[in-house]
Design a protein around this motif. Structure first.
Motif, short mmCIF file in Angstrom:
data_model
loop_
_atom_site.label_atom_id
_atom_site.label_comp_id
_atom_site.label_asym_id
_atom_site.label_seq_id
_atom_site.Cartn_x
_atom_site.Cartn_y
_atom_site.Cartn_z
N THR A 78 0.82 -1.22 0.00
CA THR A 78 0.00 0.00 0.00
C THR A 78 0.85 1.26 0.00
OG1 THR A 78 -0.16 -0.25 2.40
CG2 THR A 78 -2.01 -1.04 1.09
N ALA A 79 2.09 1.18 0.49
CA ALA A 79 2.95 2.37 0.48
C ALA A 79 3.21 2.85 -0.94
CB ALA A 79 4.27 2.07 1.19
N PHE A 80 3.24 1.91 -1.89
CA PHE A 80 3.49 2.28 -3.28
C PHE A 80 2.21 2.61 -4.04
CE2 PHE A 80 7.39 -0.67 -3.01
CZ PHE A 80 8.13 0.37 -2.44
N ALA A 81 1.04 2.37 -3.43
CA ALA A 81 -0.22 2.48 -4.17
C ALA A 81 -0.45 3.90 -4.68
CB ALA A 81 -1.38 2.04 -3.28
N LEU A 82 -0.52 4.88 -3.79
CA LEU A 82 -0.78 6.26 -4.21
C LEU A 82 0.41 6.87 -4.92
CD1 LEU A 82 -2.75 7.79 -1.20
CD2 LEU A 82 -3.62 6.90 -3.35
N VAL A 83 1.61 6.50 -4.48
CA VAL A 83 2.81 7.07 -5.11
C VAL A 83 2.87 6.66 -6.58
CG1 VAL A 83 5.32 7.16 -5.04
CG2 VAL A 83 4.02 7.06 -2.91
N ARG A 84 2.54 5.41 -6.86
CA ARG A 84 2.54 4.94 -8.24
C ARG A 84 1.51 5.69 -9.08
NH1 ARG A 84 0.94 0.14 -7.36
NH2 ARG A 84 2.96 -0.60 -6.62
N GLU A 85 0.35 5.91 -8.48
CA GLU A 85 -0.69 6.67 -9.19
C GLU A 85 -0.22 8.10 -9.47
OE1 GLU A 85 -3.64 5.75 -10.23
OE2 GLU A 85 -4.37 4.05 -9.07
N ARG A 86 0.45 8.69 -8.48
CA ARG A 86 0.90 10.06 -8.65
C ARG A 86 1.99 10.16 -9.72
NH1 ARG A 86 2.38 10.82 -3.81
NH2 ARG A 86 0.35 11.48 -3.06
N GLU A 87 2.93 9.20 -9.72
CA GLU A 87 4.01 9.24 -10.70
C GLU A 87 3.49 9.01 -12.12
OE1 GLU A 87 7.87 7.81 -8.05
OE2 GLU A 87 6.88 6.38 -9.37
N ARG A 88 2.46 8.21 -12.25
CA ARG A 88 1.89 7.95 -13.58
C ARG A 88 0.90 9.01 -14.03
NH1 ARG A 88 0.66 1.43 -12.92
NH2 ARG A 88 2.85 0.73 -12.88
N GLY A 89 0.52 9.88 -13.11
CA GLY A 89 -0.42 10.93 -13.46
C GLY A 89 -1.87 10.50 -13.42
N THR A 90 -2.15 9.29 -12.99
CA THR A 90 -3.54 8.81 -12.96
C THR A 90 -4.27 9.27 -11.71
OG1 THR A 90 -2.76 6.74 -11.98
CG2 THR A 90 -3.05 6.79 -14.37
N LEU A 91 -3.54 9.70 -10.66
CA LEU A 91 -4.21 10.17 -9.46
C LEU A 91 -4.99 11.44 -9.74
CD1 LEU A 91 -4.66 9.72 -6.45
CD2 LEU A 91 -2.64 11.12 -6.00
N GLU A 92 -4.42 12.33 -10.56
CA GLU A 92 -5.13 13.56 -10.92
C GLU A 92 -6.41 13.26 -11.69
OE1 GLU A 92 -1.98 13.03 -11.20
OE2 GLU A 92 -1.08 14.52 -9.85
N GLN A 144 8.45 6.64 -5.19
CA GLN A 144 8.49 5.29 -4.64
C GLN A 144 9.74 5.07 -3.79
OE1 GLN A 144 7.20 1.96 -7.14
NE2 GLN A 144 6.63 3.43 -8.74
N LEU A 145 10.83 5.77 -4.13
CA LEU A 145 12.04 5.66 -3.34
C LEU A 145 11.82 6.19 -1.93
CD1 LEU A 145 15.04 5.02 -3.01
CD2 LEU A 145 15.56 7.28 -3.97
N GLN A 146 11.14 7.33 -1.81
CA GLN A 146 10.84 7.87 -0.49
C GLN A 146 9.91 6.95 0.29
OE1 GLN A 146 9.31 11.85 -0.88
NE2 GLN A 146 11.26 12.72 -1.54
N ALA A 147 8.94 6.35 -0.40
CA ALA A 147 8.04 5.40 0.27
C ALA A 147 8.83 4.20 0.79
CB ALA A 147 6.95 4.95 -0.70
N MET A 148 9.78 3.72 0.00
CA MET A 148 10.62 2.61 0.43
C MET A 148 11.47 2.99 1.64
SD MET A 148 11.77 -0.48 0.10
CE MET A 148 11.34 -1.08 -1.54
N GLN A 149 12.01 4.20 1.65
CA GLN A 149 12.83 4.65 2.78
C GLN A 149 12.00 4.72 4.06
OE1 GLN A 149 14.28 8.34 1.14
NE2 GLN A 149 16.19 7.44 0.44
N MET A 150 10.77 5.20 3.94
CA MET A 150 9.90 5.30 5.12
C MET A 150 9.57 3.93 5.68
SD MET A 150 7.27 8.35 4.08
CE MET A 150 7.87 9.99 3.71
N THR A 151 9.28 2.99 4.80
CA THR A 151 8.95 1.64 5.28
C THR A 151 10.17 0.98 5.93
OG1 THR A 151 9.41 0.74 3.07
CG2 THR A 151 7.13 1.28 3.58
N MET A 152 11.34 1.19 5.37
CA MET A 152 12.55 0.62 5.96
C MET A 152 12.84 1.23 7.32
SD MET A 152 13.46 -1.76 4.01
CE MET A 152 14.98 -2.13 4.88
N LEU A 153 12.56 2.54 7.45
CA LEU A 153 12.78 3.21 8.72
C LEU A 153 11.86 2.65 9.80
CD1 LEU A 153 14.45 5.49 10.02
CD2 LEU A 153 12.58 7.05 9.49
N PHE A 154 10.69 2.16 9.40
CA PHE A 154 9.76 1.57 10.37
C PHE A 154 10.08 0.10 10.62
CE2 PHE A 154 5.76 -0.42 11.65
CZ PHE A 154 5.36 0.43 12.66
#
Length: 393
Positions: free
Chosen positions: A217-231, A306-316
């Motif tokens: 789920t950490a990649f779910a919204l980030v992936r949408e945002r990077e692809r432009g489909t969230l808008e 997605q890199l920032q999302a990965m860093q946050m999950t690793m930090l947790f």
């Protein structure tokens, strides 16, 4: 005519030009670093956090084992036996039980890791120079703690036996009767063979489920945002809560299937049985999955890539591995580190997994862990929904 002075002057010009370009690139990179605060914070926080966590949490020395005592003799001799165990530094007297059933209840709930039962007539047997017996029940679900408790119990009984025999010899001058003065019979419950596999498999199931669901789920919204489909979704009549639930529910289904696979492999392949109710275990797993998935959604509302999302999950994930009791016994950690571990839902889920799978405990012993998981899940879902609504609005 080209002279050495001309060559030197040309080289100086080239070096000056190249140096200016190099400085410009360096300045540009520092600007990029400054404009990426999440990565910048991660770079400086991660080494400090790792050093502190590993320094305090990575400790294979077992001590401060919670001990419950049911002293039916109530004599100076029985209190001396308890004091000898506590004085080793490996045991902490946390409960004075009133019955053997209470000892069993404390071990089932995990509030005590060892239970000492001293029968009536303990001091009378010592005075008669007969062998006085007592029983030490140890929670064998954590083999490292159990082995330490069993070995220390044997050492204490041997030391007290030697002291008592020497006291008789010095006071009466008679020959010592055969056999030990104290027979402290130690027994491991839940995992009599002290197999590490039975301790590790439930912990691995909990850690794997947290990591997989959170990353999904950490990649779910980030992936949408990077692809432009969230808008594109934002301009539709879909509300923020509907969009978040729509993204969350499929991952709950996937995570639940993964949980079934993990339990199947653990029980069928690694031969770790589920001593308690499998239905109760699956029902309580839902609470933990809701938290993990909600936390992943929350991370995805903060991260831009997605890199920032990965860093946050690793930090947790790092504190979860070290502070939850997944590997190292929490009783041996400093008190502030134990408090940090109490803020991790994996700590409570591991208690549920090991309690049901190894001890066969029911909901009456797990309700505190259930309440903690429900509270964490509700809090993280509320935070994720709030941030998600702000993103969509």
């Amino acid at each position: 005519m080209i002279t050495f002075q001309h060559i030197l002057s040309h080289l100086q010009g080239v070096i000056t030009t190249n140096g200016q370009r190099l400085l410009a690139i360096i300045r540009k990179e520092f600007i990029h670093i400054r404009r990426d605060p999440p990565s910048l914070v991660m770079v400086f926080i991660m080494p400090v956090l790792m050093l502190l966590l590993f320094g305090y949490a990575v400790n294979t020395d077992v001590n401060h084992i919670p001990l419950a005592v049911y002293d039916q003799d109530g004599s100076q001799a029985s209190r001396s036996l308890v004091a000898s165990l506590v004085n080793t530094g490996y045991f902490d007297l946390v409960f004075q039980a009133g019955s053997e059933e209470e000892i069993k209840s404390l071990l089932d709930s995990g509030r005590a890791r060892a239970g000492l039962i001293i029968p009536p007539g303990y001091s009378r047997d010592l005075k008669r120079q007969a062998t006085a017996t007592a029983q030490l029940l140890v929670d064998g679900s954590d083999p490292l703690v159990a082995r330490t408790a069993l070995s220390m119990a044997e050492l204490v009984s041997q030391a007290q036996s030697r002291e008592l025999r020497l006291a008789v010899l010095s006071s009466q001058g008679t020959a010592l009767p055969p056999g030990p003065a104290i027979d402290l019979r130690a027994r491991a419950w839940y995992n009599p063979g002290l197999e590490s596999l039975k301790f590790n498999i439930p912990g691995l199931i909990g850690l794997i489920m947290q990591n997989i669901t959170m990353m999904l789920t950490a990649f779910a919204l980030v992936r949408e945002r990077e692809r432009g489909t969230l808008e594109q979704l934002m301009v539709t009549p879909i509300r923020g809560a509907e969009l978040m639930l729509g993204k969350l529910i499929p991952y709950i289904v996937v995570a639940f299937i993964d949980m079934g696979l993990a339990l199947g492999i653990g029980t069928l392949w690694f031969k770790v049985p589920i001593a308690g109710s499998a239905m109760l275990l699956l029902a309580l797993t839902v609470l933990f999955l809701v938290f993990a998935l909600g936390l992943g959604i929350f991370f995805s509302t903060i991260a831009r890539t997605q890199l920032q999302a990965m860093q946050m999950t690793m930090l947790f994930i790092l504190p979860s591995v070290l502070l939850s009791g997944f590997i190292f016994p929490r009783s041996s950690m400093p008190r502030p580190i134990q408090y940090l571990g109490n803020l991790l839902p994996l700590t409570y889920f591991l208690d549920i997994l090991r309690g049901i799978m190894l001890k066969g405990t029911g909901i009456n012993y797990l309700w505190q862990d259930v309440q903690a998981l429900a509270g964490f899940g509700a809090a993280v879902i509320a935070l994720a929904a709030l941030r998600f609504r702000k993103r969509v609005d």
